[in-house]
Design a protein around this motif. Structure first.
Motif, PDB file in Angstrom:
ATOM      1  N   VAL A  26     -13.626  35.697  37.946  1.00 22.19           N
ATOM      2  CA  VAL A  26     -12.649  34.680  37.231  1.00 22.19           C
ATOM      3  C   VAL A  26     -11.986  35.629  36.159  1.00 22.19           C
ATOM      4  O   VAL A  26     -10.915  35.322  35.930  1.00 22.19           O
ATOM      5  CB  VAL A  26     -13.691  33.629  36.478  1.00 22.19           C
ATOM      6  N   GLU A  27     -12.780  36.711  35.508  1.00 20.53           N
ATOM      7  CA  GLU A  27     -12.214  37.498  34.679  1.00 20.53           C
ATOM      8  C   GLU A  27     -10.717  37.827  34.877  1.00 20.53           C
ATOM      9  O   GLU A  27      -9.925  37.972  34.174  1.00 20.53           O
ATOM     10  CB  GLU A  27     -13.005  38.669  34.223  1.00 20.53           C
TER      11      GLU A  27
ATOM     12  N   TRP B 122      -8.204  34.872  35.701  1.00 25.97           N
ATOM     13  CA  TRP B 122      -8.116  33.839  34.561  1.00 25.97           C
ATOM     14  C   TRP B 122      -6.486  33.713  34.058  1.00 25.97           C
ATOM     15  O   TRP B 122      -5.994  32.754  33.838  1.00 25.97           O
ATOM     16  CB  TRP B 122      -9.064  33.816  33.582  1.00 25.97           C
TER      17      TRP B 122
ATOM     18  N   LYS C 207      -8.001  25.887  36.108  1.00 21.36           N
ATOM     19  CA  LYS C 207      -8.825  26.087  35.228  1.00 21.36           C
ATOM     20  C   LYS C 207      -9.708  25.077  34.941  1.00 21.36           C
ATOM     21  O   LYS C 207     -10.850  25.359  34.554  1.00 21.36           O
ATOM     22  CB  LYS C 207      -8.284  26.555  33.868  1.00 21.36           C
TER      23      LYS C 207
ATOM     24  N   VAL D 137     -15.098  32.319  30.138  1.00 20.69           N
ATOM     25  CA  VAL D 137     -14.265  31.131  30.056  1.00 20.69           C
ATOM     26  C   VAL D 137     -14.361  30.606  28.663  1.00 20.69           C
ATOM     27  O   VAL D 137     -13.427  30.131  28.279  1.00 20.69           O
ATOM     28  CB  VAL D 137     -14.842  30.109  31.156  1.00 20.69           C
TER      29      VAL D 137
END
Lengths: 140, 177
Positions: B50-51, B54, B62, B91
């Motif tokens: 996800v990093e 994103w 999201k 997140v």
């Protein structure tokens, strides 16, 4: 002029204040009542206040607001407060906030040894909840 | 990855069944051993990276990631994989949105190099102008100034406190070291 006015007002207010709190008659008359009324909160009182706050916090917003307030003081919250905060984060199911609490401690302590001491003190809690610190998360 | 991208619009149109299925996996005590693999199979967006993704995700994705993470965190935290923990932290508190750092890594080096470079250019311009300019006047030499002192003494300039006074120890007209 305003100084004279406040002196006069203070002089006028004194008898009623004295009447309201009779044992306070021993207080020297030069003391400023306005700032004296707000007593200094001791560290223990602070700890119990925030421990009970986190124990009663019901949602994520409240927990995070409490953390903001708690970490805004010129002190490092005691381990009991930290434990209550982390348990509150567990109760509202937010892992990130629990990690963030330890990041906050790292920011507030004076030197790395104190941070290590906090980590040691709270090791049982972290193992119980399966909590990793930010360093452990992003270096492994 | 391609298959996931193709599958995404269909599932994101109907998010409610996804939420329900995630909620069932997150029920207490539900398949402890295979929980991470089961959620991975059902999740639309893998949480492992996800990093990196994103910044390029759209709002729907999201929101999906938020829902997944919210459901995951209801489980015992010891069961979360390291990727899920990282995703949860990233997140919520990662360096994006209002927490974007003002300086990127390497910016300090750039600023230092630019400062040194500009100072060097300024110095070069200064020396260049000095080199192009005319030579200093012939009177600005030590010899000329000493000669001017001699002449001042001859003419008895300022005989009370100045050059021509008795026991004078000052420099007079000499301004060179």
């Amino acid at each position: 002029m305003s100084r004279m006015l406040t002196t006069a007002m203070r002089a006028a207010a004194r008898p009623t204040l004295k009447a309201a709190r009779s044992p306070a008659a021993a207080i020297p008359s030069q003391l400023r009542f306005s700032s004296n009324e707000h007593g200094q909160e001791s560290f223990e009182q602070f700890s119990t206040r925030y421990t009970s706050f986190f124990q009663n916090a019901e949602d994520l917003f409240e927990v995070q607001r409490g953390l903001n307030n708690c970490f805004a003081h010129d002190l490092v919250p005691s381990p009991e407060v930290i434990e209550a905060a982390v348990r509150a984060a567990r109760r509202v199911d937010d892992y990130a906030t629990a990690v963030r609490v330890f990041e906050g401690i790292k920011e507030k302590v004076e030197n790395p040894q104190q941070y290590k001491a906090y980590l040691e003190e709270l090791k049982p809690l972290r193992e119980e909840l399966g909590l990793l610190t930010k360093e452990e998360l992003f270096t492994s | 990855m391609q298959a996931i991208r193709l599958a995404r619009p269909r599932t994101s149109l109907s998010t409610s069944p996804l939420v329900r299925s995630l909620a069932t996996t997150a029920a207490p005590g539900a398949h402890v051993a295979s929980s991470s693999t089961a959620t991975k199979a059902q999740s639309v967006i893998p949480l492992s990276n996800v990093e990196a993704q994103w910044a390029t995700m759209n709002a729907e994705d999201k929101a999906l990631v938020h829902q997944q993470i919210d459901a995951l965190q209801k489980k015992d935290w010891k069961e979360l994989s390291i990727d899920e923990r990282k995703a949860s932290y990233y997140v919520a508190f990662g360096p994006h949105g209002p927490r974007t750092p003002t300086n990127k890594p390497g910016d300090n080096l750039k600023i230092a190099l630019a400062t040194i470079g500009l100072s060097a250019i300024a110095g070069a311009v200064f020396l260049g102008f000095r080199a192009l300019g005319p030579a200093p006047p012939r009177t600005i030499t030590k010899e000329w100034e000493e000669a001017a002192n001699e002449r001042g003494k001859e003419l008895k300039l300022n005989p009370i406190t100045g050059i021509a006074s008795e026991g004078y120890t000052g420099k007079g007209f000499v301004s060179h070291k």
